[in-house]
Write a protein that holds these residues in place. Structure first.
Motif, PDB file in Angstrom:
ATOM      1  N   ARG A 196       0.852  -1.179   0.000  1.00 48.36           N
ATOM      2  CA  ARG A 196       0.000   0.000   0.000  1.00 48.36           C
ATOM      3  C   ARG A 196       0.885   1.226   0.000  1.00 48.36           C
ATOM      4  N   ILE A 197       0.416   2.330  -0.617  1.00 48.89           N
ATOM      5  CA  ILE A 197       1.221   3.550  -0.564  1.00 48.89           C
ATOM      6  C   ILE A 197       1.262   4.024   0.883  1.00 48.89           C
ATOM      7  N   PHE A 198       2.408   4.480   1.309  1.00 47.82           N
ATOM      8  CA  PHE A 198       2.534   4.989   2.669  1.00 47.82           C
ATOM      9  C   PHE A 198       1.978   6.411   2.711  1.00 47.82           C
ATOM     10  N   GLY A 199       1.030   6.644   3.622  1.00 43.45           N
ATOM     11  CA  GLY A 199       0.492   7.999   3.797  1.00 43.45           C
ATOM     12  C   GLY A 199      -0.243   8.511   2.574  1.00 43.45           C
ATOM     13  N   TYR A 200      -1.286   7.772   2.148  1.00 42.90           N
ATOM     14  CA  TYR A 200      -2.021   8.148   0.939  1.00 42.90           C
ATOM     15  C   TYR A 200      -2.495   9.598   0.988  1.00 42.90           C
ATOM     16  N   ARG A 201      -3.119   9.982   2.099  1.00 41.23           N
ATOM     17  CA  ARG A 201      -3.674  11.337   2.150  1.00 41.23           C
ATOM     18  C   ARG A 201      -2.585  12.398   2.083  1.00 41.23           C
ATOM     19  N   PHE A 202      -1.465  12.111   2.729  1.00 47.69           N
ATOM     20  CA  PHE A 202      -0.365  13.065   2.652  1.00 47.69           C
ATOM     21  C   PHE A 202       0.115  13.219   1.213  1.00 47.69           C
ATOM     22  N   MET A 203       0.101  12.092   0.497  1.00 51.03           N
ATOM     23  CA  MET A 203       0.514  12.160  -0.901  1.00 51.03           C
ATOM     24  C   MET A 203      -0.442  13.049  -1.696  1.00 51.03           C
ATOM     25  N   VAL A 204      -1.732  12.905  -1.420  1.00 49.16           N
ATOM     26  CA  VAL A 204      -2.718  13.736  -2.123  1.00 49.16           C
ATOM     27  C   VAL A 204      -2.504  15.204  -1.786  1.00 49.16           C
ATOM     28  N   TYR A 205      -2.382  15.500  -0.480  1.00 42.09           N
ATOM     29  CA  TYR A 205      -2.195  16.900  -0.097  1.00 42.09           C
ATOM     30  C   TYR A 205      -0.897  17.452  -0.670  1.00 42.09           C
ATOM     31  N   ALA A 206       0.120  16.601  -0.753  1.00 40.45           N
ATOM     32  CA  ALA A 206       1.391  17.059  -1.315  1.00 40.45           C
ATOM     33  C   ALA A 206       1.215  17.429  -2.784  1.00 40.45           C
ATOM     34  N   ILE A 207       0.454  16.611  -3.513  1.00 42.63           N
ATOM     35  CA  ILE A 207       0.220  16.911  -4.933  1.00 42.63           C
ATOM     36  C   ILE A 207      -0.475  18.261  -5.071  1.00 42.63           C
ATOM     37  N   ILE A 208      -1.545  18.434  -4.291  1.00 38.88           N
ATOM     38  CA  ILE A 208      -2.279  19.695  -4.381  1.00 38.88           C
ATOM     39  C   ILE A 208      -1.406  20.861  -3.916  1.00 38.88           C
ATOM     40  N   GLY A 209      -0.650  20.626  -2.837  1.00 35.82           N
ATOM     41  CA  GLY A 209       0.233  21.674  -2.316  1.00 35.82           C
ATOM     42  C   GLY A 209       1.238  22.125  -3.364  1.00 35.82           C
ATOM     43  N   ILE A 210       1.821  21.159  -4.057  1.00 38.25           N
ATOM     44  CA  ILE A 210       2.804  21.504  -5.084  1.00 38.25           C
ATOM     45  C   ILE A 210       2.143  22.316  -6.184  1.00 38.25           C
ATOM     46  N   ALA A 211       0.944  21.881  -6.590  1.00 31.22           N
ATOM     47  CA  ALA A 211       0.267  22.593  -7.680  1.00 31.22           C
ATOM     48  C   ALA A 211      -0.049  24.026  -7.276  1.00 31.22           C
ATOM     49  N   VAL A 212      -0.485  24.227  -6.021  1.00 29.77           N
ATOM     50  CA  VAL A 212      -0.884  25.570  -5.597  1.00 29.77           C
ATOM     51  C   VAL A 212       0.342  26.456  -5.381  1.00 29.77           C
ATOM     52  N   VAL A 213       1.294  25.971  -4.562  1.00 25.33           N
ATOM     53  CA  VAL A 213       2.466  26.808  -4.267  1.00 25.33           C
ATOM     54  C   VAL A 213       3.292  27.032  -5.531  1.00 25.33           C
ATOM     55  N   GLY A 214       3.194  26.070  -6.475  1.00 23.76           N
ATOM     56  CA  GLY A 214       3.918  26.224  -7.738  1.00 23.76           C
ATOM     57  C   GLY A 214       3.578  27.502  -8.485  1.00 23.76           C
ATOM     58  N   PHE A 215       2.403  28.064  -8.186  1.00 28.02           N
ATOM     59  CA  PHE A 215       2.017  29.307  -8.844  1.00 28.02           C
ATOM     60  C   PHE A 215       2.678  30.532  -8.208  1.00 28.02           C
ATOM     61  N   LEU A 216       3.333  30.334  -7.067  1.00 31.79           N
ATOM     62  CA  LEU A 216       3.781  31.498  -6.299  1.00 31.79           C
ATOM     63  C   LEU A 216       5.298  31.614  -6.222  1.00 31.79           C
ATOM     64  N   VAL A 217       6.006  30.914  -7.068  1.00 32.71           N
ATOM     65  CA  VAL A 217       7.468  30.905  -6.915  1.00 32.71           C
ATOM     66  C   VAL A 217       8.196  31.404  -8.161  1.00 32.71           C
TER      67      VAL A 217
END
Ligand SMILES: [Cu+2]
Lengths: 532, 215
Positions: free
Chosen positions: A279-300
């Motif tokens: 099983r993927i370790f920390g599924y929800r964290f992986m999801v939040y990380a994906i979204i986090g990268i997409a959002v913060v990616g707009f600000l750098v």
């Protein structure tokens, strides 16, 4: 994971029609994925040819193979083609198109005709870019910086800009299609937190495509108008501001990096779980990380402009945000590692690619932190350090993941198994060839060799020769799959529906799948990665 | 074709799902539109900060009266298109067609008025790269103002033109009973698009015609 009634396999999507017409007018997402795959493979090798010319020139310190102008055109063509005609569409338009509806249990994407239209736009953009090449090319670098691109360059800037403009719409429409498909066409029981991480990465990347690409398209139009009419807002001679162009350009082009790497992360999550039977370790964290990268990616985006005359305070903010975006990326690397822990790891070719990805992405990511530090960046800006950094992310990361995904889903797409021995050999060769090509460039950059010159100081020659030698190996490694994958189409062993014994809806239907993917719409009863 | 005979494409389970998908697709498209215009507005903002007096001077050269009438026309048309959707929902085919035709006519009126504006500016020598004859300290900054003015208004007019064509098609389809109470998604989406064209203009109007004018 879900229930699918077992019925005798129907005709596959490949047998629906054999003529050219049946392909060029298809609305089937699986066939469109293959059309895209043909296009991007063509452009990959074309862009690779330009890179080969660049590496050949750099074997010796003197500019003896080609003039500075030709050299400029070679690396510009390499950049334009690889960014817009290979990397950006690579995983989303091929694997994404093919797998997204399968993974969520849908019959197709929400707008199949728009999907086909996207492909035609891709081809149309490609035609303009090829025309630009045939008429003599463009020498601005893939970044089209003003005022060079608007006032001074005498090459075919307009054609290149039009090509990129058109292909931009292809990615906007693909993104739009994916967003709507994921929102509306999920099978019964497929809740948001049961989506495979690949689908999540497609969702994030679609958002970035839809929200960033218009900025590029508009900016390129402004460049075209400025070049055509000699008036505009980027021209310093008229009182305009060329730095404004850089802001607009990087507002798109930094998120574009995530258009390339997020899908790669999605692919690797599938590959690692299936290859380690975990099983993927920390599924929800992986999801939040994906979204986090997409959002913060707009600000750098400002981290590309530390030496471009932007305010110091802006630079500090962009620097801090660039450090912050490393956090979700690191979470992903940690979680992949934790997934592997005590896994039943098999070293099939897809897994080799995935492991290669994790290592190279980490090295590319960590050197990104060097560049995010304002003080260090002043030294490293426009050196080979930058070149090495982004090639570790884009080639070491995105291309490795793309090829890993192609191997992993090859039996699903074609119904055939490829030669495992050759595939492993190619993956390992690629890893070594890649590091030999690009690691020396870190050292060159750190020692101060600037990028984009066809000549260099003699003391840099050793590392340059090593890098060019590596490029030869890398080129060979990229050519290999062409042969053994093509060979497998006729001679490969038949793959069953699920040769990897993987979870996920796409493995529950036939290989290759029937035209409408499932004989009966599946019902999902548990989360993804139901290994142990 | 009505809701009962309107076939649902194979990728959808039912008309409800199809409608949801189409609507979400339109909203996503409108998001890209906002970003297209966003670039122009960002460029406008920066250049205005660089040349505040020249932008005020440029604003004074615009035709505020026509601009105001255009705004009123566009707002009225938005109201008309909303009414046409309402009429279809109530089953009023005739009234709905009339409202759609009115919307399209107002859109055309908007374009014509803008054409007059452009012509006046041409005679005054205010069109950069084509006929620009301004002199004096503000000439350069005003040229940038007018560049942006043309980028923004031409891009907006392009949207109005597309909208008028869409509205024409919708009027024709409404008249030919393509829509009824149950099925009128294309009409709704056209209305959404038209509202966006209107909303963009609500930002364009003060930025071009009003700001700094009295200073
Ligand atoms: Cu960046």
């Amino acid at each position: 994971m879900s229930t699918v009634e077992r019925v005798p396999p129907p005709r596959s999507y490949l047998e629906e029609g054999y003529g050219l017409r049946s392909w060029l007018t298809t609305h089937d997402h699986k066939r469109i994925a293959i059309l895209y795959a043909l296009g991007i493979t063509f452009f990959f090798f074309l862009g690779g040819l330009a890179a080969a010319l660049v590496r050949l020139e750099l074997v010796t310190p003197a500019g003896d193979l080609m003039s500075a102008e030709t050299y400029n055109k070679a690396f510009t063509f390499h950049g334009v083609v690889m960014v817009w005609f290979f990397l950006i569409p690579s995983i989303p338009a091929t694997l994404g198109n093919f797998l997204l509806p399968l993974m969520i249990g849908a019959r197709d994407v929400a707008f199949p005709r728009l999907n086909l239209f996207s492909w035609y736009l891709y081809v149309g953009g490609g035609v303009f870019t090829l025309l630009c090449l045939l008429l003599g090319g463009v020498d601005t670098g893939w970044t089209f910086y003003t005022p060079f691109s608007t006032l001074f360059s005498t090459s075919h800037v307009l054609l290149a800009v039009v090509g990129v403009f058109i292909v931009g719409f292809s990615s906007i429409f693909t993104g739009l299609n994916f967003i709507v498909t994921i929102h509306t066409l999920r099978a019964p029981g497929m809740t948001w937190f049961r989506l495979p991480l690949f689908v999540w990465s497609m969702y994030a990347v679609a958002l970035v495509m839809v929200l960033a690409t218009p900025v590029l398209a508009m900016t390129l139009s402004l460049i075209a108008l400025e070049r055509l009419f000699g008036v505009g807002i980027f021209d310093p001679a008229l009182g305009g501001d060329p730095v404004l162009f850089q802001h607009f350009f990087w507002f798109y082009s930094h998120p574009a990096v995530y258009i390339m790497i997020l899908p790669a992360m999605g692919v690797v999550s599938e590959l690692i779980t299936a290859g380690a039977r975990r099983r993927i370790f920390g599924y929800r964290f992986m999801v939040y990380a994906i979204i986090g990268i997409a959002v913060v990616g707009f600000l750098v985006w400002g981290h590309h402009m530390f030496v471009a005359g932007q305010s110091m305070y802006a630079s500090i903010v962009f620097s801090i945000l660039s450090f912050i975006i490393a956090v979700p990326s690191a979470i992903k690397v940690f979680n992949w590692t934790a997934t592997l822990y005590r896994g039943d790891i098999g070293f099939d070719a897809p897994m080799l690619y995935a492991l290669g990805f994790v290592g190279l992405f980490m090295l590319g990511g960590l050197t990104g932190l060097f560049l995010a530090a304002t003080a260090l960046d002043v030294n490293l800006t426009d050196t080979y350090f930058v070149v090495a950094h982004f090639h570790y992310i884009m080639v070491g990361g995105a291309v490795m993941a793309y090829l890993g995904g192609i191997h992993f889903w090859w039996p699903k797409i074609t119904g055939r198994m490829y030669s495992e021995a050759w595939a492993r050999f190619a993956a390992i060769l690629m890893f070594f060839g890649f590091n030999l090509t690009f690691f020396p460039q870190y050292i060159l950059g750190y020692e101060g060799m600037p990028r984009r010159y066809h000549e260099y100081l003699p003391q840099f020659q050793v590392w340059n020769v090593l890098s060019s030698a590596g490029a030869t190996i890398l080129g060979a490694a990229y050519l290999l799959p062409l042969f053994y994958l093509a060979w497998s189409l006729r001679h490969g062993a038949r793959a069953g529906p699920n040769p990897w014994d993987a979870r996920g809806l796409e493995w529950q239907t036939a290989s290759p799948p029937p035209p409408h993917n499932f004989e009966q719409t599946p019902t999902v009863t548990e989360g993804p990665y139901a290994y142990r | 074709m009505s809701a009962r005979t309107h076939p649902v494409p194979e990728q959808f389970d039912d008309p409800v799902q199809q409608r949801e998908a189409a609507t979400l697709g339109m909203w996503a498209f409108l998001a890209t539109e906002v970003l297209f215009f966003g670039v122009l507005f960002a460029g406008y903002t920066l250049c205005r900060v660089m040349f505040p007096e020249a932008f005020a001077e440029g604003s004074r050269h615009t035709d505020m009266l026509l601009g105001t009438i255009e705004t009123a026309v566009l707002l009225t048309s938005s109201c008309a298109v909303a009414l046409s959707v309402r009429e279809v929902q109530l089953g009023g085919r005739r009234a709905a067609t009339a409202m759609l035709a009115l919307t399209a006519a107002l859109g055309i009126a908007f374009l014509v008025m803008h054409g007059f504006e452009y012509y006046a500016e041409y005679r005054e020598g205010l069109i950069p790269a084509i006929r620009y004859t301004q002199q004096g300290v503000y000439a350069r900054g005003m040229e940038i103002f007018y560049c942006l003015y043309y980028f923004i208004t031409l891009f907006h007019s392009l949207h109005v033109t597309v909208g008028v064509l869409l509205l024409g098609v919708m009027a024709w389809r409404t008249w030919h009973r393509a829509f009824d109470q149950d099925y009128h998604t294309p009409l709704e989406l056209t209305a959404l698009y038209w509202h966006l064209v209107d909303i963009v203009w609500i930002f364009v109007y003060p930025l071009i015609y009003l700001v700094g004018r009295s200073g």
